[in-house]
Design a protein around this motif. Structure first.
Motif, PDB file in Angstrom:
ATOM      1  N   UNK A   1      -0.012  18.114   1.934  1.00  0.00           N
ATOM      2  CA  UNK A   1      -0.569  17.532   3.151  1.00  0.00           C
ATOM      3  C   UNK A   1      -1.913  18.140   3.532  1.00  0.00           C
ATOM      4  N   UNK A   2      -2.234  19.283   2.902  1.00  0.00           N
ATOM      5  CA  UNK A   2      -3.529  19.922   3.191  1.00  0.00           C
ATOM      6  C   UNK A   2      -4.601  19.453   2.207  1.00  0.00           C
ATOM      7  N   UNK A   3      -4.196  18.579   1.271  1.00  0.00           N
ATOM      8  CA  UNK A   3      -5.066  18.244   0.153  1.00  0.00           C
ATOM      9  C   UNK A   3      -6.345  17.525   0.565  1.00  0.00           C
ATOM     10  N   UNK A   4      -6.239  16.601   1.514  1.00  0.00           N
ATOM     11  CA  UNK A   4      -7.398  15.773   1.855  1.00  0.00           C
ATOM     12  C   UNK A   4      -7.556  15.690   3.365  1.00  0.00           C
ATOM     13  N   UNK A   5      -8.664  16.250   3.851  1.00  0.00           N
ATOM     14  CA  UNK A   5      -8.902  16.294   5.307  1.00  0.00           C
ATOM     15  C   UNK A   5      -9.024  14.891   5.918  1.00  0.00           C
ATOM     16  N   UNK A   6      -9.368  13.906   5.066  1.00  0.00           N
ATOM     17  CA  UNK A   6      -9.606  12.559   5.601  1.00  0.00           C
ATOM     18  C   UNK A   6      -8.315  11.784   5.838  1.00  0.00           C
ATOM     19  N   UNK A   7      -7.196  12.304   5.335  1.00  0.00           N
ATOM     20  CA  UNK A   7      -5.938  11.582   5.520  1.00  0.00           C
ATOM     21  C   UNK A   7      -5.545  11.546   6.989  1.00  0.00           C
ATOM     22  N   UNK A   8      -5.119  10.382   7.422  1.00  0.00           N
ATOM     23  CA  UNK A   8      -4.612  10.253   8.796  1.00  0.00           C
ATOM     24  C   UNK A   8      -3.107  10.493   8.809  1.00  0.00           C
ATOM     25  N   UNK A   9      -2.519  10.338   9.985  1.00  0.00           N
ATOM     26  CA  UNK A   9      -1.070  10.582  10.139  1.00  0.00           C
ATOM     27  C   UNK A   9      -0.244   9.664   9.232  1.00  0.00           C
ATOM     28  N   UNK A  10      -0.679   8.421   9.091  1.00  0.00           N
ATOM     29  CA  UNK A  10       0.084   7.478   8.266  1.00  0.00           C
ATOM     30  C   UNK A  10       0.029   7.847   6.784  1.00  0.00           C
ATOM     31  N   UNK A  11      -1.147   8.317   6.337  1.00  0.00           N
ATOM     32  CA  UNK A  11      -1.280   8.736   4.936  1.00  0.00           C
ATOM     33  C   UNK A  11      -0.358   9.914   4.641  1.00  0.00           C
ATOM     34  N   UNK A  12      -0.378  10.868   5.559  1.00  0.00           N
ATOM     35  CA  UNK A  12       0.442  12.066   5.357  1.00  0.00           C
ATOM     36  C   UNK A  12       1.929  11.721   5.394  1.00  0.00           C
TER      37      UNK A  12
ATOM     38  N   UNK B   1      21.761   3.377   0.003  1.00  0.00           N
ATOM     39  CA  UNK B   1      20.392   2.976  -0.315  1.00  0.00           C
ATOM     40  C   UNK B   1      20.325   1.473  -0.469  1.00  0.00           C
ATOM     41  N   UNK B   2      19.414   0.820   0.259  1.00  0.00           N
ATOM     42  CA  UNK B   2      19.349  -0.619   0.124  1.00  0.00           C
ATOM     43  C   UNK B   2      17.951  -1.028  -0.323  1.00  0.00           C
ATOM     44  N   UNK B   3      17.875  -2.151  -1.015  1.00  0.00           N
ATOM     45  CA  UNK B   3      16.565  -2.666  -1.401  1.00  0.00           C
ATOM     46  C   UNK B   3      16.063  -3.568  -0.277  1.00  0.00           C
ATOM     47  N   UNK B   4      14.779  -3.467   0.088  1.00  0.00           N
ATOM     48  CA  UNK B   4      14.244  -4.353   1.118  1.00  0.00           C
ATOM     49  C   UNK B   4      12.750  -4.557   0.890  1.00  0.00           C
ATOM     50  N   UNK B   5      12.173  -5.459   1.647  1.00  0.00           N
ATOM     51  CA  UNK B   5      10.778  -5.846   1.420  1.00  0.00           C
ATOM     52  C   UNK B   5       9.853  -5.217   2.448  1.00  0.00           C
ATOM     53  N   UNK B   6       8.758  -4.628   1.961  1.00  0.00           N
ATOM     54  CA  UNK B   6       7.787  -4.010   2.865  1.00  0.00           C
ATOM     55  C   UNK B   6       6.397  -4.554   2.514  1.00  0.00           C
ATOM     56  N   UNK B   7       5.614  -4.850   3.540  1.00  0.00           N
ATOM     57  CA  UNK B   7       4.212  -5.200   3.280  1.00  0.00           C
ATOM     58  C   UNK B   7       3.438  -3.889   3.284  1.00  0.00           C
ATOM     59  N   UNK B   8       3.043  -3.456   2.099  1.00  0.00           N
ATOM     60  CA  UNK B   8       2.355  -2.174   2.034  1.00  0.00           C
ATOM     61  C   UNK B   8       1.421  -2.176   0.833  1.00  0.00           C
ATOM     62  N   UNK B   9       0.205  -1.679   1.058  1.00  0.00           N
ATOM     63  CA  UNK B   9      -0.695  -1.525  -0.080  1.00  0.00           C
ATOM     64  C   UNK B   9      -0.626  -0.093  -0.548  1.00  0.00           C
ATOM     65  N   UNK B  10      -0.475   0.100  -1.837  1.00  0.00           N
ATOM     66  CA  UNK B  10      -0.438   1.463  -2.373  1.00  0.00           C
ATOM     67  C   UNK B  10      -1.869   1.958  -2.584  1.00  0.00           C
ATOM     68  N   UNK B  11      -2.113   3.190  -2.120  1.00  0.00           N
ATOM     69  CA  UNK B  11      -3.440   3.789  -2.313  1.00  0.00           C
ATOM     70  C   UNK B  11      -3.360   4.831  -3.420  1.00  0.00           C
ATOM     71  N   UNK B  12      -4.313   4.754  -4.322  1.00  0.00           N
ATOM     72  CA  UNK B  12      -4.276   5.566  -5.528  1.00  0.00           C
ATOM     73  C   UNK B  12      -4.150   7.072  -5.237  1.00  0.00           C
ATOM     74  N   UNK B  13      -4.986   7.573  -4.315  1.00  0.00           N
ATOM     75  CA  UNK B  13      -4.972   9.039  -4.093  1.00  0.00           C
ATOM     76  C   UNK B  13      -3.644   9.513  -3.480  1.00  0.00           C
ATOM     77  N   UNK B  14      -3.009   8.661  -2.670  1.00  0.00           N
ATOM     78  CA  UNK B  14      -1.719   9.035  -2.078  1.00  0.00           C
ATOM     79  C   UNK B  14      -0.622   9.029  -3.150  1.00  0.00           C
ATOM     80  N   UNK B  15      -0.687   8.051  -4.035  1.00  0.00           N
ATOM     81  CA  UNK B  15       0.299   7.972  -5.122  1.00  0.00           C
ATOM     82  C   UNK B  15       0.137   9.163  -6.072  1.00  0.00           C
ATOM     83  N   UNK B  16      -1.115   9.513  -6.384  1.00  0.00           N
ATOM     84  CA  UNK B  16      -1.379  10.673  -7.247  1.00  0.00           C
ATOM     85  C   UNK B  16      -0.810  11.951  -6.634  1.00  0.00           C
TER      86      UNK B  16
END
Length: 411
Positions: free
Chosen positions: A40-51, A1-16
């Protein structure tokens, strides 16, 4: 496991969703794959990246549970607050900027990285495994091999397809998937395998619905090949489950002859029936083992018998990371007794001159070669000769850990 840097915004509903999933997996002992299917069935609006975010983050945190919990200084059963702390460790080690939500107040980012560096010097924390498993692995495989193997078993598994040659060829399937922008490559010494260059959901493709392939790890695909089947034979798959290997046998036998697929779980055989229909495999006959009579009827009648024995499953931790936390040492001791009983009983179905394969998805010699040796030294095993075996370790192959042994019954 390595630590690395990602440009990513966390979305509340995905984290929940991820936190909800972890609660079910860690506190209620639910299976990770089932929990993720539901999430993965929780929210119909999620796209492939969200899932993908929900699935991959949940799996990652399950895989590194011990390491992250140690860094976050939390213990089971986890409160919701504890899980947010574990989540913060995951994000910090990935270099993801934490939003200013109340859950992340006072996250000690520098301390997290320091603890990570410190704990990474100790194998059981670095590879995030229970003490007993670390001890068992080292005892059976030796320190050097176990260290490499458990590291390999913590990598995410590739997606491997097995081409169903009853319906198409490897080249045709590769072209069909290429048109859908799914890029694949051949794997040396695996005649029916295609490896995806990038992860994709292959189950929604027409090719899958039409039975042109199954998803099956490269190591698992070697088992049916090892059995030396030929069209027209009578073959018994004695622990068939949902039938991954029975379906492979059907294609190797070109639908000619008979495959008797047996299991103690009827619901698995129903799934096999459904898959066989999709794959156009017509020579598979499911038989539920509801008494010893089912086995006795076949004594000395099979040209080939496959015993894909129940086992610890340590070879497939890459795709079932939660198994590390569910497995107990007592289970392994008990399963070894079961393996030997199955060998003693099911080997009687092989006819004189016939062959049998004993296989597991474990990497422990005590479940593998030792079981075969014990069997061959027993009264029942005296009528068999050892032909060859194969041990596959993940750190050498890049695929699942597996074992298979070919035995022949004397004429």
């Amino acid at each position: 496991m390595q630590a690395y840097k990602i440009k990513m915004r966390l979305h509340r509903n995905l984290c929940f969703a991820t936190i909800d999933g972890l609660t079910l997996i860690f506190n209620e002992g639910k299976y990770a794959d089932k929990v993720i299917q539901q999430l993965l069935k929780r929210d119909k609006r999620w796209g492939a990246r969200d899932r993908a975010f929900v699935a991959e983050t949940t799996y990652e945190i399950v895989r590194w549970k011990r390491l992250y919990s140690e860094i976050a200084e939390v213990k089971e059963p986890y409160s919701r607050e504890d899980l947010w702390r574990v989540f913060a460790v995951w994000a910090t080690l990935r270099g993801i900027k934490l939003p200013d939500w109340k859950y992340f107040e006072n996250t000690p980012s520098r301390k997290i990285k320091g603890r990570f560096d410190e704990l990474s010097k100790i194998r059981k924390f670095k590879e995030s495994i229970p003490d007993w498993l670390d001890e068992a692995g080292e005892k059976e495989l030796g320190k050097a091999v176990w260290t490499k193997e458990i590291e390999a078993l913590n990598q995410q598994a590739d997606v491997i397809l097995r081409v169903n040659t009853l319906k198409t060829t490897k080249e045709k399937l590769q072209a069909e998937l290429f048109d859908l922008e799914i890029d694949t490559e051949f794997i040396k010494d695996h005649p029916s395998a295609l490896k995806l260059k990038e992860r994709a959901n292959v189950f929604t493709t027409e090719a899958f619905k039409n039975g042109h392939f199954e998803v099956q790890d490269a190591s698992s695909q070697l088992v049916a090949e090892f059995l030396n089947v030929e069209p027209g034979m009578r073959v018994v798959d004695a622990c068939a489950g949902a039938g991954g290997k029975a379906l492979h046998l059907a294609s190797l036998m070109e639908n000619k002859g008979q495959i008797i697929a047996m299991d103690i779980y009827d619901h698995k055989l129903k799934e096999l029936k459904r898959r066989a229909k999709r794959d156009g495999a017509h020579n598979i006959e499911p038989r539920h083992i509801d008494s010893t009579k089912v086995i006795k009827k076949l004594y000395d009648k099979a040209d080939r018998v496959l015993i894909d024995a129940p086992c610890s499953g340590l070879g497939i931790l890459r795709r079932n990371p939660d198994a590390k936390w569910k497995l107990q040492p007592e289970f392994i001791e008990n399963i070894k007794k079961t393996q030997q009983e199955i060998l003693q009983q099911y080997s009687r179905m092989v006819k004189p001159g016939g062959q049998m394969v004993y296989a597991t998805c474990s990497i422990l010699p005590s479940e593998n070669k030792n079981q075969v040796d014990t069997f061959l030294a027993s009264e029942m095993g005296e009528v068999f000769t050892f032909v060859k075996d194969k041990s596959i370790l993940a750190h050498k192959s890049g695929f699942d850990g597996f074992y298979m042994a070919l035995l022949e019954k004397k004429k």
